[in-house]
Design a protein around this motif. Structure first.
Motif, PDB file in Angstrom:
ATOM      1  N   MET A   8     -13.932  37.867 -13.746  1.00 48.78           N
ATOM      2  CA  MET A   8     -15.208  38.331 -14.264  1.00 48.78           C
ATOM      3  C   MET A   8     -15.145  38.585 -15.770  1.00 48.78           C
ATOM      4  O   MET A   8     -16.141  38.398 -16.487  1.00 48.78           O
ATOM      5  CB  MET A   8     -15.659  39.596 -13.532  1.00 48.78           C
ATOM      6  N   ARG A   9     -13.983  38.989 -16.233  1.00 46.96           N
ATOM      7  CA  ARG A   9     -13.830  39.215 -17.678  1.00 46.96           C
ATOM      8  C   ARG A   9     -14.035  37.923 -18.465  1.00 46.96           C
ATOM      9  O   ARG A   9     -14.529  37.944 -19.592  1.00 46.96           O
ATOM     10  CB  ARG A   9     -12.445  39.806 -17.957  1.00 46.96           C
ATOM     11  N   GLN A  10     -13.675  36.799 -17.863  1.00 48.51           N
ATOM     12  CA  GLN A  10     -13.805  35.511 -18.557  1.00 48.51           C
ATOM     13  C   GLN A  10     -15.268  35.095 -18.710  1.00 48.51           C
ATOM     14  O   GLN A  10     -15.584  34.233 -19.529  1.00 48.51           O
ATOM     15  CB  GLN A  10     -13.035  34.410 -17.811  1.00 48.51           C
ATOM     16  N   ILE A  11     -16.160  35.698 -17.936  1.00 49.79           N
ATOM     17  CA  ILE A  11     -17.585  35.367 -18.057  1.00 49.79           C
ATOM     18  C   ILE A  11     -18.384  36.568 -18.545  1.00 49.79           C
ATOM     19  O   ILE A  11     -19.612  36.601 -18.436  1.00 49.79           O
ATOM     20  CB  ILE A  11     -18.158  34.833 -16.726  1.00 49.79           C
ATOM     21  N   GLY A  12     -17.667  37.567 -19.068  1.00 52.17           N
ATOM     22  CA  GLY A  12     -18.326  38.705 -19.689  1.00 52.17           C
ATOM     23  C   GLY A  12     -18.941  39.689 -18.729  1.00 52.17           C
ATOM     24  O   GLY A  12     -19.856  40.438 -19.108  1.00 52.17           O
ATOM     25  N   GLN A  13     -18.445  39.742 -17.485  1.00 48.16           N
ATOM     26  CA  GLN A  13     -18.968  40.683 -16.504  1.00 48.16           C
ATOM     27  C   GLN A  13     -17.945  41.777 -16.248  1.00 48.16           C
ATOM     28  O   GLN A  13     -16.751  41.501 -16.075  1.00 48.16           O
ATOM     29  CB  GLN A  13     -19.303  39.972 -15.194  1.00 48.16           C
ATOM     30  N   SER A  14     -18.398  43.007 -16.205  1.00 47.55           N
ATOM     31  CA  SER A  14     -17.516  44.122 -15.878  1.00 47.55           C
ATOM     32  C   SER A  14     -17.389  44.247 -14.369  1.00 47.55           C
ATOM     33  O   SER A  14     -18.227  43.738 -13.610  1.00 47.55           O
ATOM     34  CB  SER A  14     -18.058  45.431 -16.463  1.00 47.55           C
ATOM     35  N   THR A  15     -16.351  44.950 -13.928  1.00 47.97           N
ATOM     36  CA  THR A  15     -16.107  45.076 -12.484  1.00 47.97           C
ATOM     37  C   THR A  15     -15.837  46.533 -12.149  1.00 47.97           C
ATOM     38  O   THR A  15     -14.686  46.956 -12.053  1.00 47.97           O
ATOM     39  CB  THR A  15     -14.909  44.220 -12.042  1.00 47.97           C
ATOM     40  N   PRO A  16     -16.887  47.324 -11.953  1.00 48.72           N
ATOM     41  CA  PRO A  16     -16.687  48.716 -11.555  1.00 48.72           C
ATOM     42  C   PRO A  16     -15.993  48.812 -10.223  1.00 48.72           C
ATOM     43  O   PRO A  16     -16.209  47.979  -9.337  1.00 48.72           O
ATOM     44  CB  PRO A  16     -18.108  49.279 -11.484  1.00 48.72           C
ATOM     45  N   LYS A  17     -15.149  49.800 -10.085  1.00 43.80           N
ATOM     46  CA  LYS A  17     -14.430  49.986  -8.819  1.00 43.80           C
ATOM     47  C   LYS A  17     -15.411  50.364  -7.728  1.00 43.80           C
ATOM     48  O   LYS A  17     -16.305  51.186  -7.940  1.00 43.80           O
ATOM     49  CB  LYS A  17     -13.373  51.078  -8.961  1.00 43.80           C
TER      50      LYS A  17
END
Length: 299
Positions: A286-295
């Motif tokens: 997700m970091r590679q497409i600019g999206q954050s990943t909340p736990k």
């Protein structure tokens, strides 16, 4: 943790009742190649697509259990997760020495993955620029093959407990193009030697030699034209009882694909307890497409 070369081979699939598992296949050069996934929510709009690849001797259903936490997180973030089956439980990856039928018969894995991408594009309108793959052991080698030969089709790759084949054991023709890559390897792995060397499976199955983890990291970093040393970080040791700790080595710059090595000190041919490797892969993707990943709230 037990050796997970054939991760999940005998594990049953457990998932929330609401999930509807779909088992399907496509015909590739005379072979029906199977894959499994949970039917996506109607709320999905041009979802991302992640392939989760099993180890040698395993199957896709087993990996559904191994990646349960990631599946839950992905389903909440517009991401479809697919679990393909190798050919007779193995992949035709890049190790020339592999005695697997998939390698001997030279089954067309690129056509299989292209076919699956098209399948999910037609049925679920996936975002074709947001396709990823994470694999364990033999599945990690298959993930490398996708990065080596199909970088235009994959935004990022994660290979777990796997090093690139050495030059004399490489039977793929690399594209020479960079791709975002994360590697997760244990320093005490008796099967995939961290420092490189011969890979031997059970019953004296010789898979040939592999490069070291540092050489594998350097290969992908060189393709992305990084220079110098990566940044270093020690991750929190959330389970001091497992005898493992993790160091992260990262190459990252604007306009270049990110390249990462997670060095699991004391790690064997298994997953560390300090992180969930599939969730870590999801965060990397997700970091590679600019999206954050909340736990997830229930974690």
């Amino acid at each position: 943790m037990k050796n997970i070369l054939s991760c999940g081979l005998f594990l049953s699939f457990i998932f929330p009742v609401k999930a509807q598992r779909i088992n399907d296949s496509i015909q590739i050069e005379g072979h029906y190649r199977a894959f499994h996934f949970n039917k996506p929510s109607q709320s999905f709009r041009q979802p991302n697509l992640i392939f989760v690849l099993h180890g040698s001797g395993g199957n896709g259903l087993g990996m559904m259990t191994a990646a349960t936490k990631m599946e839950k997180q992905a389903s909440a973030q517009n991401t479809l997760v697919v679990y393909p089956d190798g050919y007779q439980r193995y992949w035709n990856e890049c190790r020339k020495s592999s005695p697997a039928a998939a390698n001997r018969e030279d089954v067309n894995e690129q056509a299989f993955f292209k076919g699956m991408i098209e399948y999910f594009s037609q049925r679920y309108q996936i975002q074709k620029k947001h396709v990823f793959a994470v694999g364990t052991s033999g599945g990690g080698h298959m993930a490398y093959k996708l990065g080596l030969t199909m970088p235009a089709s994959f935004k990022a790759i994660t290979a777990i407990i796997a090093n690139l084949p050495d030059t004399d054991n490489m039977d793929c023709v690399p594209s020479g193009k960079p791709v975002a890559m994360m590697i997760v390897n244990g320093t005490e792995d008796p099967i995939n030697p961290y420092n490189g060397g011969l890979v031997m499976l059970g019953n004296n199955v010789n898979m040939g030699t592999v490069r070291s983890s540092e050489q594998t990291l350097a290969y992908w970093a060189d393709l992305a034209r990084y220079h110098g040393k990566p940044t270093e970080e020690t991750l929190a040791d959330t389970d001091p009882t497992d005898g493992k700790r993790i160091e992260r080595y990262t190459y990252k710059a604007k306009g270049k694909p990110e390249v990462v090595l997670l060095k699991v000190i004391g790690g064997k041919h298994d997953y560390p307890n300090d992180i969930d490797v599939h969730q870590e892969a999801f965060t990397f993707f997700m970091r590679q497409i600019g999206q954050s990943t909340p736990k997830p709230a229930n974690e």
